[in-house]
Design a protein around this motif. Structure first.
Motif, PDB file in Angstrom:
ATOM      1  N   SER A 106       4.322 -18.838  31.668  1.00  0.00           N
ATOM      2  CA  SER A 106       3.977 -18.546  33.173  1.00  0.00           C
ATOM      3  C   SER A 106       2.580 -19.092  33.874  1.00  0.00           C
ATOM      4  CB  SER A 106       3.732 -16.760  33.274  1.00  0.00           C
ATOM      5  OG  SER A 106       2.726 -16.459  32.696  1.00  0.00           O
ATOM      6  N   PHE A 107       2.012 -19.822  33.106  1.00  0.00           N
ATOM      7  CA  PHE A 107       0.796 -20.368  33.360  1.00  0.00           C
ATOM      8  C   PHE A 107       1.083 -21.688  34.130  1.00  0.00           C
ATOM      9  CE2 PHE A 107      -0.893 -17.045  30.926  1.00  0.00           C
ATOM     10  CZ  PHE A 107      -2.160 -16.660  31.605  1.00  0.00           C
ATOM     11  N   GLY A 108       2.129 -22.299  33.426  1.00  0.00           N
ATOM     12  CA  GLY A 108       2.563 -23.749  33.784  1.00  0.00           C
ATOM     13  C   GLY A 108       1.992 -24.696  32.872  1.00  0.00           C
ATOM     14  N   ARG A 109       2.877 -25.866  32.603  1.00  0.00           N
ATOM     15  CA  ARG A 109       2.458 -26.778  31.719  1.00  0.00           C
ATOM     16  C   ARG A 109       1.021 -27.459  32.039  1.00  0.00           C
ATOM     17  NH1 ARG A 109       4.870 -30.236  28.342  1.00  0.00           N
ATOM     18  NH2 ARG A 109       4.177 -32.386  28.172  1.00  0.00           N
ATOM     19  N   ARG A 110       0.477 -27.694  32.952  1.00  0.00           N
ATOM     20  CA  ARG A 110      -0.966 -28.101  33.438  1.00  0.00           C
ATOM     21  C   ARG A 110      -1.952 -27.355  32.960  1.00  0.00           C
ATOM     22  NH1 ARG A 110      -2.007 -30.471  39.346  1.00  0.00           N
ATOM     23  NH2 ARG A 110      -0.552 -31.621  38.598  1.00  0.00           N
ATOM     24  N   ALA A 111      -1.835 -25.854  33.000  1.00  0.00           N
ATOM     25  CA  ALA A 111      -2.695 -25.007  32.646  1.00  0.00           C
ATOM     26  C   ALA A 111      -2.777 -24.959  31.157  1.00  0.00           C
ATOM     27  CB  ALA A 111      -2.527 -23.593  33.068  1.00  0.00           C
ATOM     28  N   ILE A 112      -1.610 -25.185  30.348  1.00  0.00           N
ATOM     29  CA  ILE A 112      -1.253 -25.262  28.980  1.00  0.00           C
ATOM     30  C   ILE A 112      -2.030 -26.573  28.303  1.00  0.00           C
ATOM     31  CG2 ILE A 112       0.208 -25.531  26.919  1.00  0.00           C
ATOM     32  CD1 ILE A 112       2.291 -23.643  28.853  1.00  0.00           C
ATOM     33  N   LEU A 113      -1.817 -27.432  28.961  1.00  0.00           N
ATOM     34  CA  LEU A 113      -2.403 -28.787  28.376  1.00  0.00           C
ATOM     35  C   LEU A 113      -3.868 -28.860  28.569  1.00  0.00           C
ATOM     36  CD1 LEU A 113      -0.089 -31.521  29.790  1.00  0.00           C
ATOM     37  CD2 LEU A 113      -0.351 -30.873  27.621  1.00  0.00           C
ATOM     38  N   ALA A 114      -4.458 -28.073  29.690  1.00  0.00           N
ATOM     39  CA  ALA A 114      -5.875 -27.924  29.950  1.00  0.00           C
ATOM     40  C   ALA A 114      -6.472 -27.009  28.894  1.00  0.00           C
ATOM     41  CB  ALA A 114      -6.228 -27.326  31.264  1.00  0.00           C
ATOM     42  N   ALA A 115      -5.706 -26.138  28.659  1.00  0.00           N
ATOM     43  CA  ALA A 115      -6.288 -25.239  27.561  1.00  0.00           C
ATOM     44  C   ALA A 115      -6.462 -25.631  26.164  1.00  0.00           C
ATOM     45  CB  ALA A 115      -5.107 -24.035  27.584  1.00  0.00           C
ATOM     46  N   ARG A 116      -5.343 -26.579  25.918  1.00  0.00           N
ATOM     47  CA  ARG A 116      -5.105 -27.243  24.759  1.00  0.00           C
ATOM     48  C   ARG A 116      -6.552 -28.275  24.523  1.00  0.00           C
ATOM     49  NH1 ARG A 116      -4.095 -31.412  21.352  1.00  0.00           N
ATOM     50  NH2 ARG A 116      -2.912 -31.212  19.628  1.00  0.00           N
ATOM     51  N   GLN A 117      -6.739 -28.874  25.872  1.00  0.00           N
ATOM     52  CA  GLN A 117      -7.934 -29.675  25.768  1.00  0.00           C
ATOM     53  C   GLN A 117      -9.311 -28.885  25.400  1.00  0.00           C
ATOM     54  OE1 GLN A 117      -7.892 -33.263  25.717  1.00  0.00           O
ATOM     55  NE2 GLN A 117      -9.927 -32.918  25.279  1.00  0.00           N
ATOM     56  N   THR A 118      -9.424 -27.931  26.127  1.00  0.00           N
ATOM     57  CA  THR A 118     -10.409 -26.928  26.153  1.00  0.00           C
ATOM     58  C   THR A 118     -10.936 -26.419  24.671  1.00  0.00           C
ATOM     59  OG1 THR A 118     -10.090 -26.082  28.205  1.00  0.00           O
ATOM     60  CG2 THR A 118     -11.463 -24.871  26.729  1.00  0.00           C
ATOM     61  N   VAL A 121      -9.819 -28.339  21.959  1.00  0.00           N
ATOM     62  CA  VAL A 121     -10.156 -29.411  21.100  1.00  0.00           C
ATOM     63  C   VAL A 121     -11.633 -29.520  21.209  1.00  0.00           C
ATOM     64  CG1 VAL A 121     -10.215 -31.832  20.992  1.00  0.00           C
ATOM     65  CG2 VAL A 121      -8.169 -30.560  21.372  1.00  0.00           C
ATOM     66  N   SER A 122     -12.206 -29.267  22.412  1.00  0.00           N
ATOM     67  CA  SER A 122     -13.368 -29.485  22.790  1.00  0.00           C
ATOM     68  C   SER A 122     -14.363 -28.547  21.984  1.00  0.00           C
ATOM     69  CB  SER A 122     -13.873 -29.212  24.209  1.00  0.00           C
ATOM     70  OG  SER A 122     -13.137 -30.450  24.832  1.00  0.00           O
ATOM     71  N   LYS A 123     -13.756 -26.860  22.115  1.00  0.00           N
ATOM     72  CA  LYS A 123     -14.524 -25.986  21.370  1.00  0.00           C
ATOM     73  C   LYS A 123     -14.442 -26.096  19.976  1.00  0.00           C
ATOM     74  CE  LYS A 123     -14.085 -22.336  24.723  1.00  0.00           C
ATOM     75  NZ  LYS A 123     -15.774 -22.135  25.195  1.00  0.00           N
ATOM     76  N   VAL A 124     -13.448 -26.587  19.304  1.00  0.00           N
ATOM     77  CA  VAL A 124     -13.317 -26.703  17.897  1.00  0.00           C
ATOM     78  C   VAL A 124     -14.413 -27.889  17.563  1.00  0.00           C
ATOM     79  CG1 VAL A 124     -11.845 -27.684  15.928  1.00  0.00           C
ATOM     80  CG2 VAL A 124     -11.009 -25.991  17.732  1.00  0.00           C
ATOM     81  N   LEU A 125     -14.410 -28.892  18.074  1.00  0.00           N
ATOM     82  CA  LEU A 125     -15.385 -30.031  17.872  1.00  0.00           C
ATOM     83  C   LEU A 125     -16.851 -29.547  17.721  1.00  0.00           C
ATOM     84  CD1 LEU A 125     -13.803 -33.087  19.585  1.00  0.00           C
ATOM     85  CD2 LEU A 125     -14.014 -32.580  17.096  1.00  0.00           C
ATOM     86  N   GLU A 126     -16.961 -28.734  18.724  1.00  0.00           N
ATOM     87  CA  GLU A 126     -18.461 -28.197  19.167  1.00  0.00           C
ATOM     88  C   GLU A 126     -18.698 -27.198  17.808  1.00  0.00           C
ATOM     89  OE1 GLU A 126     -19.740 -25.841  22.694  1.00  0.00           O
ATOM     90  OE2 GLU A 126     -18.688 -27.373  23.551  1.00  0.00           O
TER      91      GLU A 126
END
Length: 412
Positions: free
Chosen positions: A105-117, A119-124
């Protein structure tokens, strides 16, 4: 559900390869989803996020209070009765209306943005974990593999692939490594540089020598022998003061080992650095005497207030006390905390002649070379054999023979 599965699979991948513990995984995932919820609904305070990091299950449940029609002031927290009855006719005013939020229900764009977030948090998190791990290990011994060699530093990888830096200044002068070599050092300093952990390791720090002693001497590792202090001129000489609280244990003998068996391994690791192991004592005079080993001291006068010591020796012991390049006396001073001045015994001084007095007959650079190795008087030179003079100085044998001839003529 394909978007849901792909995102959860990504979470599992990061969990497995970044070595992040489960509670941290849950916290990170929950924060990512709550961020998505806040962007969509304006608040996440009435949403429960349930993450199962073992199987990738995700559930999000949103709770809103049922209000009379026309009385809802905040659609994110409240729902009017008529709308609620579309989903559950049994609901009444004041009840909680609970609905499941699906990831799609969030939409593909929001899901991709979440995945990128994510990645950043895991690297941090990974960087923070590496920083904390090595910050707690400052002064400890590490073993790594040489990965890349640059002019001013060497890049070393530990068993987990973390990058360690060995600067040229922290290498023993005789160190030589090539790619793939195993290398031992201590964690010297750990800092955060531009959000990246910078781990500096050292082979010149006194702690490196201490850790090597702990490896080679079980009595030190077990606490039966204590290392009181270590001072080093890396690659040249080191002095180690040790003490045993058990009278049955000889601390120096234990550190050296049978026929030098224990200390030989350490000396090899330090590229043949000379190591003097001495018994620590609170008797300052005796401590300084031991620290100046291998020279034999005739007498010593100590100024406790000024922290200075005047040491008197026979002429043939002066050069031993000073050591090659002055390393021995310099390290003895650092070890004991006293500024040490070396003097020849008075009866010898009266008959001796300062080497500078021969500047008309001996070139100044030759005089400087003699003084560099502690030979600052005529008799200190004459007390040594030609072979010994040749070994200690960088002078040719013909030059030394001429010097000896000139000095001997002074006493004829």
């Amino acid at each position: 559900m394909s978007s849901n599965i792909n995102l959860i699979d990504s979470f599992q991948e990061f969990k497995e390869f970044k070595n992040i513990d489960r509670p941290t995984v849950i916290t990170v995932l929950e924060e990512v989803f709550r961020s998505m919820i806040r962007k969509r609904f304006g608040t996440d305070e009435n949403v429960d996020v349930i993450v199962n990091p073992d199987n990738g299950d995700l559930e999000m449940w949103r709770t809103r209070v049922v209000m009379e029609d026309g009385f809802s002031e905040d659609d994110d927290l409240e729902i009017e009765l008529a709308e609620a009855h579309q989903f559950d006719p049994d609901l009444e005013v004041g009840d909680d209306y609970i609905e499941q939020i699906t990831l799609e229900s969030f939409g593909r764009r929001a899901i991709l943005a979440a995945r990128q977030t994510l990645v950043s948090k895991v690297l941090e998190l990974e960087k923070d974990e590496v920083f904390k791990k090595y910050k707690d290990r400052e002064g400890e011994l590490v073993i790594g593999e040489v990965y890349q060699i640059w002019k001013k530093e060497i890049l070393v990888l530990d068993e987990d692939g973390n990058e360690l830096i060995l600067p040229k200044t922290e290498q023993i002068p005789a160190d030589y490594f090539k790619k793939g070599d195993s290398i031992r050092a201590v964690v010297y300093k750990v800092d955060m540089m531009n959000s990246n952990p910078k781990i500096i390791i050292s082979r010149t720090a006194p702690e490196f020598l201490q850790r090597l002693f702990e490896l080679e001497v079980p009595e030190i590792f077990d606490g039966l022998i204590t290392i009181k202090k270590i001072v080093r001129e890396p690659g040249e000489r080191a002095k180690v003061a040790v003490e045993s609280y058990d009278d049955r244990i000889d601390p120096v003998g234990a550190c050296v080992g049978m026929k030098g068996s224990r200390i030989h391994g350490i000396v090899r690791e330090l590229r043949n650095e000379n190591i003097d192991v001495i018994n620590f004592t609170t008797n300052h005079s005796l401590y300084i005497t031991r620290a100046l080993s291998p020279a034999r001291i005739s007498s010593i006068k100590i100024d406790e207030e000024g922290k200075t010591a005047a040491v008197y020796l026979k002429p043939d012991q002066v050069s031993l006390a000073i050591g090659r390049g002055g390393h021995n006396i310099k390290l003895a001073g650092k070890l004991t905390g006293y500024e040490i001045d070396v003097y020849r015994e008075n009866d010898e001084v009266e008959e001796d002649v300062d080497i500078e007095e021969f500047s008309d007959e001996i070139d100044s650079w030759i005089i400087d070379e003699l003084k560099r190795v502690g030979l600052d008087s005529a008799k200190s030179v004459l007390s040594l054999s030609l072979e010994e003079l040749t070994r200690r100085t960088d002078l040719e044998e013909d030059t030394i023979q001429e010097i000896v001839r000139i000095l001997q003529s002074e006493f004829e």
